[in-house]
Design an enzyme around this catalytic site. Structure first.
Site, PDB file in Angstrom:
ATOM      1  N   GLU A 199      -7.488  -6.631   0.790  1.00 61.01           N
ATOM      2  CA  GLU A 199      -8.148  -6.089   1.977  1.00 61.01           C
ATOM      3  C   GLU A 199      -9.205  -5.094   1.529  1.00 61.01           C
ATOM      4  O   GLU A 199      -8.955  -4.269   0.640  1.00 61.01           O
ATOM      5  CB  GLU A 199      -7.138  -5.390   2.885  1.00 61.01           C
ATOM      6  N   HIS A 208      -4.605   5.356  -1.673  1.00 59.34           N
ATOM      7  CA  HIS A 208      -3.299   4.852  -2.128  1.00 59.34           C
ATOM      8  C   HIS A 208      -3.477   3.846  -3.263  1.00 59.34           C
ATOM      9  O   HIS A 208      -3.233   4.187  -4.416  1.00 59.34           O
ATOM     10  CB  HIS A 208      -2.462   4.296  -0.972  1.00 59.34           C
ATOM     11  N   HIS A 234      -4.779  -2.990   0.089  1.00 55.85           N
ATOM     12  CA  HIS A 234      -6.057  -2.533   0.648  1.00 55.85           C
ATOM     13  C   HIS A 234      -6.645  -1.510  -0.310  1.00 55.85           C
ATOM     14  O   HIS A 234      -6.141  -0.394  -0.426  1.00 55.85           O
ATOM     15  CB  HIS A 234      -5.826  -1.911   2.027  1.00 55.85           C
ATOM     16  N   ARG A 291       2.147  12.624  -5.287  1.00 58.12           N
ATOM     17  CA  ARG A 291       2.369  13.511  -6.436  1.00 58.12           C
ATOM     18  C   ARG A 291       1.428  13.207  -7.594  1.00 58.12           C
ATOM     19  O   ARG A 291       1.605  13.780  -8.682  1.00 58.12           O
ATOM     20  CB  ARG A 291       3.825  13.381  -6.908  1.00 58.12           C
ATOM     21  N   ASP A 341       0.813  -1.221   0.000  1.00 52.34           N
ATOM     22  CA  ASP A 341       0.000   0.000   0.000  1.00 52.34           C
ATOM     23  C   ASP A 341       0.842   1.265   0.000  1.00 52.34           C
ATOM     24  O   ASP A 341       0.529   2.238  -0.694  1.00 52.34           O
ATOM     25  CB  ASP A 341      -0.916   0.040   1.232  1.00 52.34           C
ATOM     26  N   HIS A 342       1.904   1.275   0.807  1.00 51.88           N
ATOM     27  CA  HIS A 342       2.616   2.535   1.004  1.00 51.88           C
ATOM     28  C   HIS A 342       3.586   2.868  -0.118  1.00 51.88           C
ATOM     29  O   HIS A 342       4.111   3.984  -0.171  1.00 51.88           O
ATOM     30  CB  HIS A 342       3.276   2.553   2.375  1.00 51.88           C
ATOM     31  N   HIS A 383      -0.455  -5.832  11.469  1.00 52.26           N
ATOM     32  CA  HIS A 383      -0.607  -4.447  11.900  1.00 52.26           C
ATOM     33  C   HIS A 383       0.470  -4.076  12.920  1.00 52.26           C
ATOM     34  O   HIS A 383       0.523  -4.628  14.015  1.00 52.26           O
ATOM     35  CB  HIS A 383      -1.984  -4.138  12.497  1.00 52.26           C
TER      36      HIS A 383
END
EC number: 2.6.99.2
Length: 238
Positions: free
Chosen positions: A70, A50, A43, A18, A9-10, A191
């Site tokens: 997710e 994202h 997710h 951007r 995700d990140h 998590h």
């Protein structure tokens, strides 16, 4: 040996900062698999902050291990899952104002709605996991709902501000994982898991898979995706 699923995700978070085309979470997922990851997690949030629909579609075509989607148990997301057909869906709670998923599903209060969602996903040939707090009541409801897996929320353990509190939260995870396996559920954990606290969790033999994202992506910024994944794999099964 526990499996390691990498949440990308990140990677998408950096891209969306951007509104650019890179870094591409699809490329990151491929590198994670080359490094030995046993699965890829994304997710797809309702606000698309994202991961985007395009990402899930391309990942479905490229992931060679296992794709775990997710999502919230909404009509829109269930239809997307039925179209994409990931190997697994993990149902999670979702609030638009949260930075990340803050807690487990309240399976006790929403058992009826979840039952319908799980039935629909099963009819589509998709396995279901429920992201839940380490609470025996919730484990039992997950079993009653006929989910194949539970992902035990380890955030309270990860964020514990003292050794005593961490030990207490650790024991809750242990108890939940043992109960899940006793009831025939697959036991996953996720998590807040990082390169330090995973040394605790890897000692719980009932946990079959770890879902880890932020820590690995943060490490990958410094040392590269493949090395970051290999280092976590070594710790998970050390």
């Amino acid at each position: 040996m526990a499996r390691l699923a990498i949440n990308v995700d990140h990677v998408a978070t950096v891209r969306q900062a951007r509104r650019a085309s890179e870094p591409d979470p699809v490329t990151a997922a491929a590198l994670a698999e080359l490094a030995g990851a046993h699965g890829i997690v994304v997710h797809l949030r309702e606000d698309r902050r994202h991961i985007q629909d395009r990402d899930v579609q391309v990942l479905r075509q490229t992931v060679k291990s296992k794709l775990n989607l997710e999502m919230a148990a909404t009509r829109e997301m269930i239809q997307i899952a039925l179209n994409i057909k990931p190997e697994m869906v993990t149902l999670v709670p979702e609030k638009r104002q949260e930075l990340t998923t803050e807690g487990g599903l309240d399976v006790v209060s929403f058992e009826g709605a979840l039952e319908e969602a799980i039935k629909t996903l099963h009819e589509g040939g998709i396995a279901v996991s429920l992201f839940i707090n380490p609470d025996p009541r919730h484990i039992k409801v997950a079993h009653r709902l006929e989910a194949e897996y539970v992902e035990i929320h380890t955030g309270m353990f990860a964020e514990a501000d003292s050794y005593t509190r961490r030990q207490e939260e650790y024991e809750r995870v242990v108890t939940s994982a043992k109960l899940a396996r006793k009831l025939g559920l697959g036991a996953h954990a996720g998590h807040g898991i990082g390169y330090q606290n995973v040394l605790w969790l890897r000692n719980i033999p009932e946990i079959q898979e770890f879902s880890i994202g932020h820590a690995v992506i943060a490490r990958a910024v410094l040392v590269g995706m493949e090395r970051a994944v290999r280092e976590m794999l070594a710790l998970v099964n050390g």
